[in-house]
Write an enzyme that holds these catalytic residues in place. Sequence first.
Site, short mmCIF file in Angstrom:
data_model
loop_
_atom_site.label_atom_id
_atom_site.label_comp_id
_atom_site.label_asym_id
_atom_site.label_seq_id
_atom_site.Cartn_x
_atom_site.Cartn_y
_atom_site.Cartn_z
N VAL A 279 72.99 78.82 111.27
CA VAL A 279 73.49 77.95 111.69
C VAL A 279 72.70 77.67 113.34
O VAL A 279 72.43 76.54 113.72
CB VAL A 279 74.49 78.96 111.70
CG1 VAL A 279 75.44 77.48 113.55
CG2 VAL A 279 75.71 78.99 111.11
N LYS B 240 71.55 106.34 113.26
CA LYS B 240 72.38 106.44 115.09
C LYS B 240 72.91 105.59 115.67
O LYS B 240 72.45 104.16 115.11
CB LYS B 240 70.91 107.29 115.60
CG LYS B 240 70.99 107.28 117.72
CD LYS B 240 71.59 108.87 117.70
CE LYS B 240 71.91 108.99 119.05
NZ LYS B 240 72.92 109.90 119.40
N GLY C 296 76.03 92.00 108.46
CA GLY C 296 77.05 91.02 108.61
C GLY C 296 77.79 91.93 109.21
O GLY C 296 79.28 91.09 109.92
N ARG D 276 67.11 82.54 104.86
CA ARG D 276 68.07 81.35 104.94
C ARG D 276 67.71 80.70 106.26
O ARG D 276 67.41 81.17 107.28
CB ARG D 276 69.15 81.41 105.21
CG ARG D 276 70.47 82.35 105.67
CD ARG D 276 71.73 81.81 105.91
NE ARG D 276 71.93 82.48 106.82
CZ ARG D 276 71.98 83.92 107.17
NH1 ARG D 276 72.45 84.76 106.94
NH2 ARG D 276 72.66 83.84 108.40
C1 MV4 Z 1 74.21 98.57 114.79
C2 MV4 Z 1 75.06 98.96 115.69
C3 MV4 Z 1 74.92 100.19 116.44
N1 MV4 Z 1 73.91 100.77 116.13
N2 MV4 Z 1 73.66 99.58 114.30
C4 MV4 Z 1 76.85 94.43 113.78
C5 MV4 Z 1 76.52 93.59 112.71
C6 MV4 Z 1 75.66 94.16 111.72
N3 MV4 Z 1 74.66 93.27 111.63
C7 MV4 Z 1 75.39 95.68 112.15
N4 MV4 Z 1 75.87 96.00 113.23
C8 MV4 Z 1 75.53 96.46 114.64
N5 MV4 Z 1 75.36 97.73 113.91
C9 MV4 Z 1 73.74 101.22 114.59
N6 MV4 Z 1 73.02 101.52 114.26
C10 MV4 Z 1 75.78 98.13 116.22
C11 MV4 Z 1 76.45 96.96 115.68
C12 MV4 Z 1 77.04 96.00 115.98
C13 MV4 Z 1 76.88 94.48 116.36
C14 MV4 Z 1 75.53 94.41 116.24
C15 MV4 Z 1 74.11 93.26 117.02
C16 MV4 Z 1 75.88 92.09 117.38
C17 MV4 Z 1 77.33 92.64 117.00
C18 MV4 Z 1 77.28 93.36 117.14
C19 MV4 Z 1 78.73 93.91 117.56
C20 MV4 Z 1 79.34 95.54 116.89
C21 MV4 Z 1 78.39 96.40 116.70
#
Ligand code: MV4
Length: 455
Positions: A295, A201, A164, A292
């Site tokens: 929402v 990455k 998250g 789970r």
């Molecule tokens: C990432 C990413 C880009 N590249 N992983 C955000 C929540 C967490 N579960 C993982 N997240 C991200 N992981 C890599 N390798 C970008 C995000 C991310 C994001 C992901 C889903 C929805 C919104 C986001 C907002 C910022 C960053």
Amino acid sequence: MFKKILIANRGEIALRIIRTCKEMGIKTVAVYSTADRDSLHVRFADEAVCIGPPRSKDSYLNMQNIMAVAELTNADAIHPGYGFLAENAEFSDLCAKYKIKFIGPPGNQIRAMGDKITAKETMIKAGVPCIPGSDGLVNDLSDAKKIAAQIGYPVILKATAGGGGKGMRIVHDEGGLEKAYNMARTEAGAAFGNDGVYLEKFIVEPHHIEIQVAGDQYGEACHLSERDCSVQRRHQKLVEEAPSPFVDEELRKKMGAAAVKAVKAISYESVGTVEFLVDRDKNFYFMEMNTRIQVEHTVTEEVMDFDLVKEQIMIAAGTPISGVLYFPEKMHAIECRVNAEDPLNNFAPNPGKITALHTPKGYGVRVDTHIYAGYTVPPFYDSMLAKVICRAKSREECIVKMKRAMQEFIIEGVKTTIPFHIVLMDNEEFRSGKFDTGLLERFDYVNAIKELVGE
Ligand code: MV4
């Protein structure tokens, strides 16, 4: 089937579970903190027992008290809802020990997805696409440098105990790696008591697309199509929709098959969600699995015409899943989360007394909420007041309907995210369907709201 279910939660999800229990002829036990004495879940359940003072850790997270109430009231199952104890492996195991069915997966399945490196290793073995990165934990800074150089910048550091968005650090070049690495470890150690980090990455401006899944106690699994959750602010989802405007039939098939592989790899037995990041070229990568009911499960219910909480209870009782592997969706659904937060002040929480209330109504509009006129929103829990879910034959009609519903929603006494949703429904990028998780960084919603309210 269960005779009596204890609901270890509060707010709209407690009501949501009580409703399905009633329809299934199952008795319900509500638990509540002293701050929730006047809540509707207390009124609508067949029995209600106070479990402690307002703070979550003294009430909704107090496993011993909740187990004692379950024993005392002769409940044969516990539904944890979302948040609180929903993904607590220890609590699931405790329920098993006391022979009270936890309506969710066994502890080992929660653990398999709770540790992100373990989850990723399991997914790679199962053939589910994952983001290129370190092979497990990063050992030290020189290890991090070597791996980052191999996969190329930008990279992202993530906490293995996280999820998250907590404890993440984006690194654009080698110069920024040392500071980010130290901060990520310190932050992870403080937040989770585990400072293990891994490296990936960094996918620029991804789409957040998740697949609703279900697995039964006999190893059968299915997916129920996707939800697009790309409208987020600081990892808080504000709007979810199904089907995703970004997903075509080919991608839907591939992601669904990958999600089913994920479920089967851990013999998952409950409803759950497999989250994927999708890049602009429609490459998709496993991100995490939520073990789970979420929402936003309501969006899937509306497009699939299917009670997911009922399915979850039936799976827990040992019913095999219907065996239908893919239900093609015919409708479009959008959900807006209405929170007691001020969108003109960085979404700062705004608890207090609701002095007047009118909820939206009419064809294709569903409102899941626990609030009423005269209700006081306590400051101790999350600030979601209501979910408005609209359903229509096309995305365009659905957006029009949502704007109408939001304009009709009157909540007086606390500031809410309603104005944000009204201006979002008019935003060109959102309306075009060509948006990603960067949408709210590009959309000047503060000015749009000020214009709307005439400031
Ligand atoms: C990432 C990413 C880009 N590249 N992983 C955000 C929540 C967490 N579960 C993982 N997240 C991200 N992981 C890599 N390798 C970008 C995000 C991310 C994001 C992901 C889903 C929805 C919104 C986001 C907002 C910022 C960053």
